[in-house]
Scaffold this active site. Structure first.
Site, PDB file in Angstrom:
ATOM      1  N   TRP A 142      11.181   7.722   2.107  1.00 35.05           N
ATOM      2  CA  TRP A 142      12.375   7.593   1.262  1.00 35.05           C
ATOM      3  C   TRP A 142      12.671   8.912   0.556  1.00 35.05           C
ATOM      4  O   TRP A 142      13.827   9.307   0.412  1.00 35.05           O
ATOM      5  CB  TRP A 142      12.176   6.466   0.237  1.00 35.05           C
ATOM      6  CG  TRP A 142      12.429   5.103   0.802  1.00 35.05           C
ATOM      7  CD1 TRP A 142      12.251   4.713   2.101  1.00 35.05           C
ATOM      8  CD2 TRP A 142      12.899   3.950   0.101  1.00 35.05           C
ATOM      9  NE1 TRP A 142      12.579   3.380   2.243  1.00 35.05           N
ATOM     10  CE2 TRP A 142      12.979   2.896   1.039  1.00 35.05           C
ATOM     11  CE3 TRP A 142      13.242   3.706  -1.225  1.00 35.05           C
ATOM     12  CZ2 TRP A 142      13.403   1.611   0.681  1.00 35.05           C
ATOM     13  CZ3 TRP A 142      13.658   2.436  -1.582  1.00 35.05           C
ATOM     14  CH2 TRP A 142      13.746   1.395  -0.645  1.00 35.05           C
ATOM     15  N   GLY A 198       6.305   8.958   1.841  1.00 31.34           N
ATOM     16  CA  GLY A 198       7.326   9.950   1.562  1.00 31.34           C
ATOM     17  C   GLY A 198       8.595   9.836   2.365  1.00 31.34           C
ATOM     18  O   GLY A 198       9.469  10.695   2.266  1.00 31.34           O
ATOM     19  N   ASP A 240       0.349   6.812 -12.362  1.00 33.61           N
ATOM     20  CA  ASP A 240       0.703   5.396 -12.437  1.00 33.61           C
ATOM     21  C   ASP A 240       1.954   5.281 -13.305  1.00 33.61           C
ATOM     22  O   ASP A 240       1.922   5.629 -14.492  1.00 33.61           O
ATOM     23  CB  ASP A 240      -0.457   4.604 -13.045  1.00 33.61           C
ATOM     24  CG  ASP A 240      -0.248   3.098 -12.973  1.00 33.61           C
ATOM     25  OD1 ASP A 240       0.901   2.657 -12.754  1.00 33.61           O
ATOM     26  OD2 ASP A 240      -1.232   2.359 -13.141  1.00 33.61           O
ATOM     27  N   ASP A 271       3.513   8.208  -7.107  1.00 30.85           N
ATOM     28  CA  ASP A 271       2.612   7.313  -6.387  1.00 30.85           C
ATOM     29  C   ASP A 271       1.193   7.478  -6.928  1.00 30.85           C
ATOM     30  O   ASP A 271       0.851   8.519  -7.510  1.00 30.85           O
ATOM     31  CB  ASP A 271       2.622   7.604  -4.889  1.00 30.85           C
ATOM     32  CG  ASP A 271       2.222   6.383  -4.069  1.00 30.85           C
ATOM     33  OD1 ASP A 271       3.126   5.684  -3.559  1.00 30.85           O
ATOM     34  OD2 ASP A 271       1.011   6.105  -3.954  1.00 30.85           O
ATOM     35  N   LYS A 283      12.288  -3.533  -3.445  1.00 32.96           N
ATOM     36  CA  LYS A 283      11.864  -4.530  -2.458  1.00 32.96           C
ATOM     37  C   LYS A 283      11.446  -5.823  -3.156  1.00 32.96           C
ATOM     38  O   LYS A 283      10.786  -5.806  -4.194  1.00 32.96           O
ATOM     39  CB  LYS A 283      10.691  -3.994  -1.638  1.00 32.96           C
ATOM     40  CG  LYS A 283      10.172  -4.979  -0.591  1.00 32.96           C
ATOM     41  CD  LYS A 283       8.927  -4.443   0.101  1.00 32.96           C
ATOM     42  CE  LYS A 283       9.251  -3.285   1.000  1.00 32.96           C
ATOM     43  NZ  LYS A 283       8.063  -2.796   1.742  1.00 32.96           N
ATOM     44  N   ASP A 332      10.112   0.885  -3.165  1.00 33.09           N
ATOM     45  CA  ASP A 332       9.806   0.212  -1.898  1.00 33.09           C
ATOM     46  C   ASP A 332       8.393  -0.359  -1.964  1.00 33.09           C
ATOM     47  O   ASP A 332       7.736  -0.560  -0.954  1.00 33.09           O
ATOM     48  CB  ASP A 332       9.935   1.206  -0.739  1.00 33.09           C
ATOM     49  CG  ASP A 332       9.871   0.532   0.633  1.00 33.09           C
ATOM     50  OD1 ASP A 332      10.278  -0.640   0.726  1.00 33.09           O
ATOM     51  OD2 ASP A 332       9.409   1.167   1.599  1.00 33.09           O
TER      52      ASP A 332
END
Length: 240
Positions: free
Chosen positions: A89, A87, A123, A107, A187, A147
């Site tokens: 970000w 959490g 998901d 998540d 990322k 990320d």
């Protein structure tokens, strides 16, 4: 596409670090790798600064640096944070955006609530994920963040392929939910996004850059890709 290293490090917690380094002795039953990790954590100024400011992870600084460098939150009202656990970000988004903004963190695992944001346990690859998101938002998203990275296998090529697959899945999701002019940041590993992924982002966005924020450890293989100026939903196959 260029790799951006021109960061202003004046606010870098490393520049304020003082004092002797903490040395951690290897304990019975603890692996050497675990000892190295613990020592690195104890001597990491970003970890200390995250604790001082109440962020859940040092990763919060990576988003702060990306936001400041690329003005990622300018005119942003609706944000999706993919793979948001733990959490950090999402905390930054809630801090930086107005109370009227919509922030949705997604998540697979439970995440402690973040004031000013909605956390969904789901998901994002589910077939109806985009439909659920668009029904919850007041309009198309202005920014999609990721990320995410797979757990390391220790095999560089395997880790690279798996993280690229996650990034590509996040890009597919972003293309479906972003408003024209929106942005996507995610990322990647090692040398950055592969050629196929880069071509796709360049097709859908006006600018695409690789970035290595100062808070990303020098020895880490991680980079971030920042794509801005979403051109709107386009048919890649029809234009190929």
């Amino acid at each position: 596409m260029t790799k951006d290293k021109g960061w202003n490090n004046t606010a870098d917690p490393k520049s304020r670090a003082r004092g002797a380094k903490v040395r951690v002795k290897t304990a019975r039953g603890r692996k050497t790798s675990s000892t190295r990790w613990l020592q690195r954590q104890l001597n990491d100024p970003y970890v200390a600064e995250a604790k001082r400011l109440g962020y859940r992870s040092r990763a919060a600084f990576k988003l702060i640096e990306l936001v400041d460098r690329y003005n990622l939150l300018q005119n942003v009202h609706r944000v999706v944070d993919l793979g948001c656990a733990p959490g950090g970000w999402t905390q930054v988004l809630a801090e930086r955006l107005s109370s009227k903004s919509q922030i949705i963190g997604i998540d697979l695992q439970e995440v402690e609530p973040v004031a000013g944001a909605n956390i969904w346990v789901m998901d994002f690859l589910d077939i109806d994920a985009e439909e659920k998101l668009m029904a919850a938002l007041d309009g198309a998203a202005d920014l999609v963040l990721s990320d995410m990275a797979n757990s390391s296998t220790g095999h560089r090529q395997t880790d690279q392929v798996r993280t690229m697959a996650l990034c590509e899945a996040a890009l597919d999701f972003a293309i479906k939910v972003l408003a024209p002019g929106g942005a996507f940041a995610a990322k990647v590993l090692a040398g950055g996004a592969d050629n196929h992924l880069m071509r796709r982002m360049q097709y859908h966005f006006k600018t695409v850059k690789h970035a290595k924020p100062p808070s990303s450890r020098a020895g880490s293989k991680e980079w971030f890709v920042v794509a801005q100026g979403f051109k709107g939903l386009r048919d890649e196959k029809a234009d190929s």
